[in-house]
Design a protein around this motif. Structure first.
Motif, PDB file in Angstrom:
ATOM      1  N   SER A  61      -7.089  -6.697  -4.927  1.00  0.00           N
ATOM      2  CA  SER A  61      -6.660  -6.532  -3.541  1.00  0.00           C
ATOM      3  C   SER A  61      -6.843  -7.833  -2.777  1.00  0.00           C
ATOM      4  CB  SER A  61      -7.487  -5.429  -2.870  1.00  0.00           C
ATOM      5  OG  SER A  61      -7.275  -5.437  -1.475  1.00  0.00           O
ATOM      6  N   PRO A  62      -5.852  -8.232  -1.982  1.00  0.00           N
ATOM      7  CA  PRO A  62      -6.021  -9.423  -1.149  1.00  0.00           C
ATOM      8  C   PRO A  62      -6.949  -9.165   0.038  1.00  0.00           C
ATOM      9  CG  PRO A  62      -3.891  -8.433  -0.746  1.00  0.00           C
ATOM     10  CD  PRO A  62      -4.510  -7.665  -1.872  1.00  0.00           C
ATOM     11  N   ILE A  63      -7.282  -7.919   0.279  1.00  0.00           N
ATOM     12  CA  ILE A  63      -8.151  -7.558   1.405  1.00  0.00           C
ATOM     13  C   ILE A  63      -9.616  -7.711   1.036  1.00  0.00           C
ATOM     14  CG2 ILE A  63      -8.869  -5.659   2.925  1.00  0.00           C
ATOM     15  CD1 ILE A  63      -5.957  -4.641   2.737  1.00  0.00           C
ATOM     16  N   ASP A  64     -10.036  -7.126  -0.106  1.00  0.00           N
ATOM     17  CA  ASP A  64     -11.462  -7.120  -0.449  1.00  0.00           C
ATOM     18  C   ASP A  64     -11.762  -7.539  -1.886  1.00  0.00           C
ATOM     19  OD1 ASP A  64     -10.526  -4.940  -1.854  1.00  0.00           O
ATOM     20  OD2 ASP A  64     -11.616  -3.443  -0.664  1.00  0.00           O
ATOM     21  N   ASP A  65     -10.777  -8.086  -2.588  1.00  0.00           N
ATOM     22  CA  ASP A  65     -10.933  -8.544  -3.977  1.00  0.00           C
ATOM     23  C   ASP A  65     -11.328  -7.436  -4.958  1.00  0.00           C
ATOM     24  OD1 ASP A  65     -10.054 -11.127  -3.911  1.00  0.00           O
ATOM     25  OD2 ASP A  65     -12.023 -11.999  -3.508  1.00  0.00           O
ATOM     26  N   GLN A  66     -11.189  -6.186  -4.563  1.00  0.00           N
ATOM     27  CA  GLN A  66     -11.455  -5.071  -5.469  1.00  0.00           C
ATOM     28  C   GLN A  66     -10.234  -4.878  -6.376  1.00  0.00           C
ATOM     29  OE1 GLN A  66     -14.396  -3.265  -5.718  1.00  0.00           O
ATOM     30  NE2 GLN A  66     -15.051  -4.961  -4.411  1.00  0.00           N
ATOM     31  N   PRO A  67     -10.436  -4.307  -7.557  1.00  0.00           N
ATOM     32  CA  PRO A  67      -9.283  -4.067  -8.436  1.00  0.00           C
ATOM     33  C   PRO A  67      -8.287  -3.112  -7.768  1.00  0.00           C
ATOM     34  CG  PRO A  67     -11.342  -3.771  -9.635  1.00  0.00           C
ATOM     35  CD  PRO A  67     -11.699  -3.922  -8.190  1.00  0.00           C
ATOM     36  N   LEU A  68      -7.009  -3.422  -7.924  1.00  0.00           N
ATOM     37  CA  LEU A  68      -5.964  -2.537  -7.418  1.00  0.00           C
ATOM     38  C   LEU A  68      -5.833  -1.328  -8.340  1.00  0.00           C
ATOM     39  CD1 LEU A  68      -3.314  -5.269  -6.567  1.00  0.00           C
ATOM     40  CD2 LEU A  68      -4.469  -3.791  -4.912  1.00  0.00           C
ATOM     41  N   LEU A  69      -5.243  -0.257  -7.837  1.00  0.00           N
ATOM     42  CA  LEU A  69      -5.020   0.946  -8.627  1.00  0.00           C
ATOM     43  C   LEU A  69      -4.257   0.610  -9.901  1.00  0.00           C
ATOM     44  CD1 LEU A  69      -5.262   4.050  -8.739  1.00  0.00           C
ATOM     45  CD2 LEU A  69      -3.073   4.165  -7.528  1.00  0.00           C
ATOM     46  N   LYS A  70      -3.276  -0.265  -9.775  1.00  0.00           N
ATOM     47  CA  LYS A  70      -2.516  -0.783 -10.909  1.00  0.00           C
ATOM     48  C   LYS A  70      -1.953  -2.130 -10.509  1.00  0.00           C
ATOM     49  CE  LYS A  70       1.192   1.302 -11.977  1.00  0.00           C
ATOM     50  NZ  LYS A  70       1.966   2.287 -12.632  1.00  0.00           N
ATOM     51  N   PRO A  71      -1.551  -2.968 -11.448  1.00  0.00           N
ATOM     52  CA  PRO A  71      -1.019  -4.285 -11.088  1.00  0.00           C
ATOM     53  C   PRO A  71       0.219  -4.171 -10.197  1.00  0.00           C
ATOM     54  CG  PRO A  71      -1.460  -4.171 -13.442  1.00  0.00           C
ATOM     55  CD  PRO A  71      -1.613  -2.780 -12.904  1.00  0.00           C
ATOM     56  N   LEU A  72       0.301  -5.047  -9.194  1.00  0.00           N
ATOM     57  CA  LEU A  72       1.454  -5.133  -8.308  1.00  0.00           C
ATOM     58  C   LEU A  72       2.129  -6.482  -8.527  1.00  0.00           C
ATOM     59  CD1 LEU A  72      -0.034  -3.829  -4.937  1.00  0.00           C
ATOM     60  CD2 LEU A  72       1.363  -2.567  -6.552  1.00  0.00           C
ATOM     61  N   VAL A  73       3.403  -6.543  -8.214  1.00  0.00           N
ATOM     62  CA  VAL A  73       4.163  -7.784  -8.282  1.00  0.00           C
ATOM     63  C   VAL A  73       4.501  -8.173  -6.851  1.00  0.00           C
ATOM     64  CG1 VAL A  73       6.322  -8.844  -9.091  1.00  0.00           C
ATOM     65  CG2 VAL A  73       5.131  -7.179 -10.534  1.00  0.00           C
ATOM     66  N   SER A  74       4.512  -9.457  -6.562  1.00  0.00           N
ATOM     67  CA  SER A  74       5.011  -9.926  -5.268  1.00  0.00           C
ATOM     68  C   SER A  74       5.980 -11.062  -5.527  1.00  0.00           C
ATOM     69  CB  SER A  74       3.878 -10.388  -4.351  1.00  0.00           C
ATOM     70  OG  SER A  74       3.329 -11.602  -4.803  1.00  0.00           O
ATOM     71  N   GLY A  75       6.894 -11.236  -4.575  1.00  0.00           N
ATOM     72  CA  GLY A  75       7.854 -12.307  -4.736  1.00  0.00           C
ATOM     73  C   GLY A  75       8.787 -12.429  -3.556  1.00  0.00           C
ATOM     74  N   GLN A  76       9.667 -13.413  -3.662  1.00  0.00           N
ATOM     75  CA  GLN A  76      10.632 -13.749  -2.611  1.00  0.00           C
ATOM     76  C   GLN A  76      12.025 -13.305  -3.067  1.00  0.00           C
ATOM     77  OE1 GLN A  76       9.471 -15.855   0.020  1.00  0.00           O
ATOM     78  NE2 GLN A  76      11.388 -15.736   1.126  1.00  0.00           N
ATOM     79  N   PRO A  77      12.578 -12.257  -2.422  1.00  0.00           N
ATOM     80  CA  PRO A  77      13.941 -11.855  -2.788  1.00  0.00           C
ATOM     81  C   PRO A  77      14.965 -12.871  -2.283  1.00  0.00           C
ATOM     82  CG  PRO A  77      13.119 -10.493  -0.990  1.00  0.00           C
ATOM     83  CD  PRO A  77      11.998 -11.410  -1.390  1.00  0.00           C
ATOM     84  N   PRO A  78      16.181 -12.850  -2.807  1.00  0.00           N
ATOM     85  CA  PRO A  78      17.199 -13.810  -2.367  1.00  0.00           C
ATOM     86  C   PRO A  78      17.746 -13.511  -0.970  1.00  0.00           C
ATOM     87  CG  PRO A  78      18.116 -12.330  -4.003  1.00  0.00           C
ATOM     88  CD  PRO A  78      16.650 -12.029  -3.919  1.00  0.00           C
ATOM     89  N   HIS A  79      17.538 -12.293  -0.494  1.00  0.00           N
ATOM     90  CA  HIS A  79      18.001 -11.895   0.851  1.00  0.00           C
ATOM     91  C   HIS A  79      17.066 -10.805   1.383  1.00  0.00           C
ATOM     92  CE1 HIS A  79      19.592  -8.243  -0.997  1.00  0.00           C
ATOM     93  NE2 HIS A  79      20.089  -9.040  -1.932  1.00  0.00           N
ATOM     94  N   ARG A  80      17.171 -10.491   2.668  1.00  0.00           N
ATOM     95  CA  ARG A  80      16.319  -9.459   3.274  1.00  0.00           C
ATOM     96  C   ARG A  80      16.515  -8.127   2.573  1.00  0.00           C
ATOM     97  NH1 ARG A  80      14.430 -10.400   8.821  1.00  0.00           N
ATOM     98  NH2 ARG A  80      13.521  -8.353   8.704  1.00  0.00           N
ATOM     99  N   ILE A  81      15.431  -7.448   2.300  1.00  0.00           N
ATOM    100  CA  ILE A  81      15.470  -6.143   1.660  1.00  0.00           C
ATOM    101  C   ILE A  81      15.610  -5.035   2.702  1.00  0.00           C
ATOM    102  CG2 ILE A  81      14.130  -4.507   0.258  1.00  0.00           C
ATOM    103  CD1 ILE A  81      15.138  -6.927  -1.301  1.00  0.00           C
ATOM    104  N   TYR A  82      14.973  -5.227   3.856  1.00  0.00           N
ATOM    105  CA  TYR A  82      14.919  -4.178   4.872  1.00  0.00           C
ATOM    106  C   TYR A  82      14.809  -4.815   6.242  1.00  0.00           C
ATOM    107  CZ  TYR A  82      13.003  -0.299   7.592  1.00  0.00           C
ATOM    108  OH  TYR A  82      12.785   0.658   8.546  1.00  0.00           O
TER     109      TYR A  82
END
Length: 187
Positions: A61-82
């Motif tokens: 977790s970027p909040i408290d460095d605790q393990p996340l429930l499962k791995p997450l992916v982050s990234g930059q899409p080519p255009h706005r998603i929402y």
């Protein structure tokens, strides 16, 4: 004509299998390899099928460095998603085109079609993430940058992620999931 016998030595892994094999975690303790392989498969799909950039897998977790429930992916899409409905109204009033608004990094939750998800599990995922993912392990969570390196504002107090659901045939389907209720978009 000589008959070729298939052995493990003369079989080659597919590009996806090679990518998953190369991305196995080396940290200790070793996380669930199946979940990490699922995250690597979604990352590969985003990169090669949807042209996302700056992709990374998060296990803490970027909040408290605790393990996340499962791995997450982050990234930059080519255009706005929402586009938030309130932001959409502001853009219409000011005659701003959607292509002129900076693209935001997004969280992606890799899941398999056979997984059972409850509101409690989604809440646990949302509790472990920030509104916008950061670009490095220890970067400042209050500042976010677009592709040109310009600082951008954070979202309107909402957390969201893309739910990436992988089928048995490796098809990946993406759904936008919000933390809480969001009024619908105006079309």
């Amino acid at each position: 004509m000589a008959e070729q016998v298939l052995t493990m030595e003369n079989l080659q892994l597919s590009a996806l299998s090679s990518f998953i094999e190369a991305s196995k975690p080396t940290e200790s303790p070793v996380p669930d390899l199946h979940q990490h392989a699922l995250a690597a498969q979604v990352l590969h799909n985003l990169q090669h099928q949807h042209d996302w950039t700056s992709l990374q897998i998060h296990t803490q977790s970027p909040i408290d460095d605790q393990p996340l429930l499962k791995p997450l992916v982050s990234g930059q899409p080519p255009h706005r998603i929402y586009v938030h409905p309130d932001e959409q109204i502001e853009m219409l009033k000011q005659n701003i085109q959607e292509k002129d608004v900076p693209v935001e990094r997004e969280w992606v939750l890799p899941t398999h079609l056979r997984e059972k998800w409850t509101l409690r599990k989604f809440a646990k995922v949302f509790d472990g993430i920030t509104e916008l993912p950061s670009v490095g392990e220890k970067s400042n969570q209050d500042k976010h940058h677009n592709q040109g390196g310009q600082e951008t504002k954070t979202r309107r107090g909402e957390k969201r992620l893309l739910l990436a659901t992988v089928g048995d045939d490796s098809t990946v389907v993406y759904y936008i999931v919000h933390d809480g209720i969001v009024k619908p978009r105006q079309n």
